[in-house]
Design a protein around this motif. Structure first.
Motif, PDB file in Angstrom:
ATOM      1  N   ALA A 168       0.707  -1.297  -0.024  1.00 40.45           N
ATOM      2  CA  ALA A 168       0.112  -0.016   0.065  1.00 40.45           C
ATOM      3  C   ALA A 168       0.790   1.313  -0.058  1.00 40.45           C
ATOM      4  N   GLY A 169       2.126   1.209  -0.159  1.00 41.54           N
ATOM      5  CA  GLY A 169       3.046   2.301   0.024  1.00 41.54           C
ATOM      6  C   GLY A 169       3.143   2.818   1.530  1.00 41.54           C
ATOM      7  N   GLU A 170       3.495   4.035   1.496  1.00 42.62           N
ATOM      8  CA  GLU A 170       3.506   4.776   2.896  1.00 42.62           C
ATOM      9  C   GLU A 170       2.163   4.763   3.444  1.00 42.62           C
ATOM     10  N   ARG A 171       1.883   4.322   4.611  1.00 42.43           N
ATOM     11  CA  ARG A 171       0.809   4.483   5.330  1.00 42.43           C
ATOM     12  C   ARG A 171       0.660   4.643   6.573  1.00 42.43           C
ATOM     13  N   THR A 172      -0.115   5.405   7.449  1.00 41.91           N
ATOM     14  CA  THR A 172      -0.077   5.992   8.597  1.00 41.91           C
ATOM     15  C   THR A 172      -1.550   5.478   9.224  1.00 41.91           C
ATOM     16  N   VAL A 173      -1.349   4.842  10.442  1.00 38.97           N
ATOM     17  CA  VAL A 173      -2.810   4.685  11.219  1.00 38.97           C
ATOM     18  C   VAL A 173      -2.446   5.314  12.662  1.00 38.97           C
ATOM     19  N   GLU A 174      -3.479   5.723  13.241  1.00 41.91           N
ATOM     20  CA  GLU A 174      -3.715   6.240  14.472  1.00 41.91           C
ATOM     21  C   GLU A 174      -4.009   4.982  15.588  1.00 41.91           C
ATOM     22  N   VAL A 175      -3.500   4.820  16.662  1.00 39.53           N
ATOM     23  CA  VAL A 175      -3.712   3.934  17.611  1.00 39.53           C
ATOM     24  C   VAL A 175      -3.734   4.153  18.938  1.00 39.53           C
ATOM     25  N   PRO A 176      -5.062   4.209  19.603  1.00 33.55           N
ATOM     26  CA  PRO A 176      -5.235   4.641  20.996  1.00 33.55           C
ATOM     27  C   PRO A 176      -4.328   3.770  21.989  1.00 33.55           C
ATOM     28  N   ALA A 177      -3.960   4.633  22.959  1.00 30.42           N
ATOM     29  CA  ALA A 177      -3.074   3.670  23.987  1.00 30.42           C
ATOM     30  C   ALA A 177      -4.111   3.262  25.315  1.00 30.42           C
ATOM     31  N   GLU A 178      -3.784   2.154  25.818  1.00 28.25           N
ATOM     32  CA  GLU A 178      -4.312   1.926  27.178  1.00 28.25           C
ATOM     33  C   GLU A 178      -4.003   2.564  28.191  1.00 28.25           C
ATOM     34  N   ALA A 179      -4.362   2.582  29.436  1.00 20.88           N
ATOM     35  CA  ALA A 179      -4.309   3.243  30.577  1.00 20.88           C
ATOM     36  C   ALA A 179      -2.689   3.498  30.878  1.00 20.88           C
ATOM     37  N   ASP A 180      -2.113   2.427  30.949  1.00 21.56           N
ATOM     38  CA  ASP A 180      -0.722   2.361  31.149  1.00 21.56           C
ATOM     39  C   ASP A 180       0.195   2.842  29.949  1.00 21.56           C
ATOM     40  N   GLY A 181      -0.098   3.467  28.862  1.00 22.27           N
ATOM     41  CA  GLY A 181       0.494   3.878  27.909  1.00 22.27           C
ATOM     42  C   GLY A 181       0.926   2.691  26.825  1.00 22.27           C
ATOM     43  N   THR A 182       0.426   1.863  27.093  1.00 21.98           N
ATOM     44  CA  THR A 182       0.932   0.748  25.982  1.00 21.98           C
ATOM     45  C   THR A 182      -0.132   0.210  25.140  1.00 21.98           C
ATOM     46  N   ALA A 183       0.272  -0.169  23.882  1.00 24.05           N
ATOM     47  CA  ALA A 183      -0.901  -0.190  22.843  1.00 24.05           C
ATOM     48  C   ALA A 183      -0.287  -1.579  21.927  1.00 24.05           C
ATOM     49  N   GLU A 184      -1.466  -2.144  21.319  1.00 23.50           N
ATOM     50  CA  GLU A 184      -0.999  -3.296  20.210  1.00 23.50           C
ATOM     51  C   GLU A 184      -1.508  -3.147  18.997  1.00 23.50           C
ATOM     52  N   THR A 185      -1.137  -3.073  17.921  1.00 22.09           N
ATOM     53  CA  THR A 185      -1.775  -3.013  16.623  1.00 22.09           C
ATOM     54  C   THR A 185      -1.088  -4.125  15.645  1.00 22.09           C
ATOM     55  N   GLU A 186      -1.989  -4.676  14.597  1.00 21.46           N
ATOM     56  CA  GLU A 186      -1.641  -5.850  13.777  1.00 21.46           C
ATOM     57  C   GLU A 186      -1.435  -5.074  12.423  1.00 21.46           C
ATOM     58  N   LEU A 187      -0.474  -5.730  11.946  1.00 27.33           N
ATOM     59  CA  LEU A 187       0.073  -5.036  10.466  1.00 27.33           C
ATOM     60  C   LEU A 187       0.650  -6.450   9.509  1.00 27.33           C
ATOM     61  N   THR A 188       0.288  -6.503   8.475  1.00 22.44           N
ATOM     62  CA  THR A 188       0.641  -7.445   7.480  1.00 22.44           C
ATOM     63  C   THR A 188       1.824  -6.977   6.806  1.00 22.44           C
ATOM     64  N   LEU A 189       2.946  -7.752   6.814  1.00 21.52           N
ATOM     65  CA  LEU A 189       4.105  -7.601   6.237  1.00 21.52           C
ATOM     66  C   LEU A 189       3.997  -8.131   4.561  1.00 21.52           C
ATOM     67  N   ASP A 190       4.045  -7.085   3.927  1.00 17.41           N
ATOM     68  CA  ASP A 190       3.977  -7.502   2.379  1.00 17.41           C
ATOM     69  C   ASP A 190       4.879  -6.782   1.642  1.00 17.41           C
ATOM     70  N   GLY A 191       5.767  -6.272   1.975  1.00 20.92           N
ATOM     71  CA  GLY A 191       6.856  -5.466   1.144  1.00 20.92           C
ATOM     72  C   GLY A 191       7.700  -6.484   0.510  1.00 20.92           C
ATOM     73  N   LEU A 192       7.948  -6.209  -0.757  1.00 21.76           N
ATOM     74  CA  LEU A 192       8.520  -7.229  -1.475  1.00 21.76           C
ATOM     75  C   LEU A 192      10.119  -7.524  -0.764  1.00 21.76           C
ATOM     76  N   TYR A 193      10.700  -6.529  -0.540  1.00 19.63           N
ATOM     77  CA  TYR A 193      12.033  -6.922   0.174  1.00 19.63           C
ATOM     78  C   TYR A 193      12.231  -6.742   1.409  1.00 19.63           C
ATOM     79  N   GLY A 194      11.145  -6.169   2.193  1.00 20.40           N
ATOM     80  CA  GLY A 194      11.023  -6.151   3.714  1.00 20.40           C
ATOM     81  C   GLY A 194      10.039  -5.114   4.090  1.00 20.40           C
ATOM     82  N   GLN A 195      10.125  -4.414   5.316  1.00 15.67           N
ATOM     83  CA  GLN A 195       9.370  -3.562   5.827  1.00 15.67           C
ATOM     84  C   GLN A 195      10.026  -2.634   7.030  1.00 15.67           C
TER      85      GLN A 195
END
Length: 463
Positions: free
Chosen positions: A318-345
């Motif tokens: 998808a090229g360069e892409r930015t998503v916003e992810v809210p944090a939990e109360a302790d400041g941590t967060a999780e997000t899921e990404l698909t690694l589909d770059g041809l040479y890496g990501q």
């Protein structure tokens, strides 16, 4: 950079306007209707002040642009009229200078320039306008009062910070408090500032019928701050641009006519406040969704809790892409990404704290080889084998999952596509008709339609 829209040029040359000094010049052509007093008066594209005790301060080094809308009782439309302006030192109406604009249009701003030689620096003046139509003239408008200020503040401002000293590395995470001083210049009204060397330009947009739309620059607290009092200090709380390392704030002061002082700058250094970015679970693979754990910088979290993250991915389909992810109360967060770059990501993550602080980027990256593996017993890679008319088989096997087909060609010839087998591999046969150096180019395609990079397999056909 400009404040609002770009300033529009509304004045032509003096000759083009049909201006004349003196009070005896009539408009170029008479118009129907009775002239009425001009409205919408402005000076230097700023509002007219009718309060002699609160004049508008203006720069008039090359003359003062004054304007108003002339009018008549004729409502038929585009009526040709004239405008006359008078200016005199406040309290001395006997020292009047008159400027007449002989060509104007009723209902539209009709600017003229009061000559610089009639306007002394530091002097307060009154000016007024009237509409001309044929031999008739309207009543004069109420006087507008201006004080000419052609002198910029004498000294650059002073800049200091109690919580980010200049000679050490500072822990980030809280806004920088700046104290700005006038540097002894007593006519400073406020300050403008920027994290870049370029400072804002104060401009005025022009609206319908040529009416200026001046705004108070100090209403835009991104760039301007009014002094606590004339010639006094101001206090700023600013979040620096995202990132760490050297930071510089550039500042200059403004007098009441918006004349700028020389600039001053304040430089300091900020340690990194980047979050950590860690994949969760098995080793990341191409084409697979990966969960990332985002953790805030400990010192940053202690100063103001992290409320969200900006996650930027580079190198994917998808090229360069930015998503916003809210944090939990302790400041941590999780997000899921698909690694589909041809040479890496690459993944870049910045945190955003409750107090507005934006960290520099924490980074995670991976590289991988998605080309197919190619082999042949008869024609070994980078070796010599077989011969003219000797058939050989070539096997293709994937380095990534979900390969459904392979596309290949020998020696740059026509491409052929074959389906992958049960184990996502394939075998093709080829018989050379000439001896010597040859090559096979192969690329795989995944079930989601991604064409992976090609692999070139070189070999020599025995003579």
């Amino acid at each position: 950079m400009s404040l609002g829209a770009r300033v529009r040029t509304v004045l032509a040359s003096v000759g083009g306007l049909g201006l004349a000094l003196g009070g005896a010049v009539a408009p170029a052509s008479a118009a129907g209707g009775v002239p009425t007093t001009p409205t919408q008066l402005f000076n230097a594209y700023r509002h007219c002040s009718t309060d002699a005790d609160r004049p508008t301060y203006v720069w008039a080094g090359s003359g003062l642009v004054v304007e108003g809308i002339p009018a008549t009782t004729d409502a038929s439309g585009w009526t040709s009229v004239g405008m006359r302006y008078q200016v005199w030192p406040a309290g001395h109406p006997e020292q009047t200078t008159t400027v007449t604009r002989t060509s104007a249009t009723a209902g539209f701003e009709s600017p003229a320039t009061l000559p610089a030689e009639a306007l002394a620096d530091g002097q307060t003046y009154a000016w007024q306008a009237q509409t001309l139509a044929g031999d008739a003239a309207s009543d004069w408008s109420a006087p507008c009062y201006v004080t000419v200020d052609n002198t910029r503040p004498a000294n650059a401002p002073t800049v200091s910070s109690p919580n980010y000293p200049p000679d050490t590395w500072n822990e980030g995470g809280e806004p920088v408090r700046f104290t700005l001083g006038a540097g002894g210049a007593g006519d400073v009204e406020g300050y403008e500032f920027s994290w870049r060397q370029d400072l804002p330009v104060i401009g005025t947009t022009i609206g319908d019928h040529g009416i200026p739309e001046p705004t108070d620059p100090y209403a835009d607290t991104r760039w301007f701050m009014r002094a606590d009092s004339l010639g006094g200090p101001a206090t700023l709380d600013l979040v620096p641009p995202g990132g760490s390392g050297p930071m510089t704030l550039t500042v200059r002061s403004l007098d009441r006519a918006y004349n700028p002082s020389a600039t001053a700058s304040y430089s300091f250094r900020v340690r990194s406040t980047a979050p950590t970015v860690t994949p969760v679970g098995p080793a990341p693979e191409f084409g697979r969704a990966v969960t990332f754990k985002l953790r805030p910088d400990t010192a940053l979290q202690a100063k103001s809790p992290v409320v969200g993250y900006s996650v930027r991915t580079l190198g994917g389909q998808a090229g360069e892409r930015t998503v916003e992810v809210p944090a939990e109360a302790d400041g941590t967060a999780e997000t899921e990404l698909t690694l589909d770059g041809l040479y890496g990501q690459q993944v870049e993550v910045t945190s955003r704290s409750a107090n507005g602080w934006v960290s520099d980027a924490g980074r995670w990256s991976i590289t991988y080889d998605t080309t197919p593996t190619v082999g042949s017993e008869t024609y070994p890679e980078n070796g010599t084998g077989g011969g003219v008319g000797v058939p050989g088989t070539f096997t293709f096997s994937p380095k990534v999952k979900d390969v459904v087909s392979y596309t290949y060609s020998f020696n740059g010839g026509d491409e052929v596509t074959v389906d992958a087998g049960a184990h996502h591999g394939a075998t093709v046969a080829w018989t050379p008709d000439t001896a010597g150096w040859s090559y096979l180019t192969v690329r795989a395609t995944t079930g989601s339609g991604i064409e992976l990079p090609s692999y070139d397999y070189y070999f020599t056909v025995a003579g």
